[in-house]
Design a protein around this motif. Structure first.
Motif, short mmCIF file in Angstrom:
data_model
loop_
_atom_site.label_atom_id
_atom_site.label_comp_id
_atom_site.label_asym_id
_atom_site.label_seq_id
_atom_site.Cartn_x
_atom_site.Cartn_y
_atom_site.Cartn_z
N GLU A 1 0.72 -1.59 -0.54
CA GLU A 1 0.17 0.03 0.04
C GLU A 1 0.73 1.49 0.40
OE1 GLU A 1 -2.64 0.86 3.45
OE2 GLU A 1 -0.48 0.17 4.67
N ALA A 2 -0.13 1.96 -0.43
CA ALA A 2 0.35 3.86 -0.52
C ALA A 2 0.21 5.12 0.46
CB ALA A 2 0.99 4.30 -2.06
N PHE A 3 0.15 5.34 1.19
CA PHE A 3 -0.55 6.45 1.86
C PHE A 3 -0.74 7.67 1.01
CE2 PHE A 3 1.60 3.44 4.98
CZ PHE A 3 0.42 3.43 6.04
N ALA A 4 -2.05 7.90 1.14
CA ALA A 4 -2.65 9.19 0.66
C ALA A 4 -2.23 10.10 0.95
CB ALA A 4 -3.89 9.38 -0.30
N ASP A 5 -1.91 10.18 1.75
CA ASP A 5 -1.84 11.66 3.19
C ASP A 5 -1.12 11.99 3.97
OD1 ASP A 5 -3.03 9.47 4.68
OD2 ASP A 5 -4.80 11.09 4.98
N ARG A 6 0.45 11.28 4.29
CA ARG A 6 1.28 10.61 4.63
C ARG A 6 2.31 11.13 4.05
NH1 ARG A 6 1.46 8.50 9.48
NH2 ARG A 6 3.66 9.20 9.13
N ALA A 7 3.37 12.07 4.48
CA ALA A 7 4.74 12.43 3.60
C ALA A 7 5.82 11.40 3.85
CB ALA A 7 5.18 13.25 4.73
N TYR A 8 6.31 10.88 2.80
CA TYR A 8 7.62 10.25 2.82
C TYR A 8 8.72 10.34 2.80
CZ TYR A 8 4.08 5.87 0.94
OH TYR A 8 3.72 5.44 0.74
N THR A 9 9.56 9.61 3.68
CA THR A 9 11.11 9.76 3.29
C THR A 9 11.94 9.12 2.47
OG1 THR A 9 11.66 7.58 4.31
CG2 THR A 9 11.13 9.50 6.44
N PRO A 10 13.28 9.92 1.89
CA PRO A 10 13.40 9.59 0.92
C PRO A 10 13.80 7.19 0.44
CG PRO A 10 14.74 11.38 1.47
CD PRO A 10 13.97 11.02 2.63
N GLU A 11 13.52 7.88 2.29
CA GLU A 11 14.38 5.42 1.45
C GLU A 11 13.19 4.79 1.93
OE1 GLU A 11 16.95 7.98 2.76
OE2 GLU A 11 14.86 7.20 4.49
N GLY A 12 11.56 6.18 1.35
CA GLY A 12 10.06 5.17 1.25
C GLY A 12 9.55 4.51 1.88
N THR A 13 9.86 5.06 4.05
CA THR A 13 9.20 4.84 5.27
C THR A 13 8.43 6.10 5.15
OG1 THR A 13 11.08 5.70 6.42
CG2 THR A 13 10.35 3.28 5.62
N LEU A 14 7.27 6.28 5.93
CA LEU A 14 6.32 7.09 6.50
C LEU A 14 6.92 8.42 7.29
CD1 LEU A 14 3.06 5.39 7.26
CD2 LEU A 14 3.83 6.50 4.87
N VAL A 15 7.22 9.60 7.57
CA VAL A 15 7.57 10.82 7.47
C VAL A 15 7.00 10.52 9.51
CG1 VAL A 15 8.34 12.96 8.67
CG2 VAL A 15 8.08 12.15 6.01
N SER A 16 7.81 10.38 10.66
CA SER A 16 7.65 10.19 11.74
C SER A 16 6.04 11.38 11.68
CB SER A 16 8.07 10.71 13.13
OG SER A 16 7.41 10.31 14.07
N ARG A 17 5.48 10.95 12.69
CA ARG A 17 3.94 12.62 12.75
C ARG A 17 4.90 12.81 14.02
NH1 ARG A 17 -1.22 10.57 12.15
NH2 ARG A 17 -2.18 9.07 10.96
N ARG A 18 5.29 12.83 14.16
CA ARG A 18 5.96 14.02 15.74
C ARG A 18 6.79 14.69 14.90
NH1 ARG A 18 9.15 9.75 20.04
NH2 ARG A 18 6.95 8.71 20.46
#
Length: 253
Positions: A161-178
């Motif tokens: 899956e991909a995330f519509a409303d979450r930012a990604y890191t350059p490594e393709g993981t999700l940016v922490s909500r913090r």
């Protein structure tokens, strides 16, 4: 392409999100199982609405962390984590049964989802739970994660899956909500990014670089401000591009 959302995340008198509205838009529902959110009544209602709309139901399993909404890592021993996941799937399965539908896939929630991108011991524990409960269940997760790698090796049906409303890191993981900018809010920009994902085109990471996210499902978070408007914009934009929306693991009854 599948469109999924996290639902049944209210608890008692505390309400979160508009499950009924989202279930008229999405094709798959990641339903909370009571550990990070959701009580029996909230969960059953979501399952009944999903059955009415023909939406697939997945078990959104997580850490036992109601106070933290499942967003805090817990160093659970593997055997205990396996049993916790089995327990959650079973509880949801009972409520889907009386609602006239069934659990067809498993998607971890929050901190557990993020942990098993790299935490192989916990990833293996969740895989073991799915295999023990029902090896015919599909699993959903982040591309490149240990969770999906081990699930595939175990013979489970794997979907990315991909995330519509979450930012990604350059490594393709999700940016922490913090971190600032971790959650996106502009429906038009989000919808355009979803079109790029559906086409297999690169999307922009948080640092401005471009990354490729190959996915069979797109997640719109049900607890985000404006979640319904975002989901509507995504669905309409995908329809305009002739992208057919369908559940990756539809109910068998």
């Amino acid at each position: 392409m599948d469109l999924n959302s996290d639902l049944a995340e209210g608890f008692g008198r505390w309400e979160l999100g508009d499950d009924a509205a989202l279930l008229r838009i999405v094709t798959s529902a990641n339903v909370a199982c009571g550990f990070h959110a959701g009580d029996a009544s909230v969960i059953r209602t979501a399952c009944e609405h999903a059955a009415e709309q023909g939406v697939a139901v997945g078990a959104q399993v997580g850490y036992r962390d109601l106070a933290g909404f499942g967003r805090r890592f817990i160093d659970v021993p593997p055997a205990e984590l396996t049993n916790d996941v089995i327990y959650q799937i079973g509880a949801l399965a009972a409520l889907t049964h009386v609602a006239g539908t069934e659990v067809t896939y498993v998607k971890p929630h929050g901190a557990l989802y993020n942990a098993i991108v790299h935490h192989r011991e916990q990833a293996a524990a969740v895989v073991a739970a799915v295999r023990a409960y029902d090896p015919d269940l599909a699993v959903l997760g982040l591309p490149g994660s240990a969770w999906l790698e081990l699930a595939e090796e175990a013979g489970l049906r794997v979907f990315r899956e991909a995330f519509a409303d979450r930012a990604y890191t350059p490594e393709g993981t999700l940016v922490s909500r913090r971190e600032k900018g971790a959650v996106l809010h502009d429906p038009d920009a989000i919808a355009e990014r979803c079109v790029r994902i559906a086409r297999g085109e690169p999307i922009e990471a948080v640092d401005g670089s471009w990354i490729s996210v190959r996915a069979q499902s797109i997640c719109v978070h049900g607890d985000s401000p404006g979640a319904v408007k975002i989901a509507e914009a995504v669905r309409e934009r995908l329809a305009d591009e002739d992208v057919r929306l369908e559940a990756f693991a539809p109910p068998r009854r």
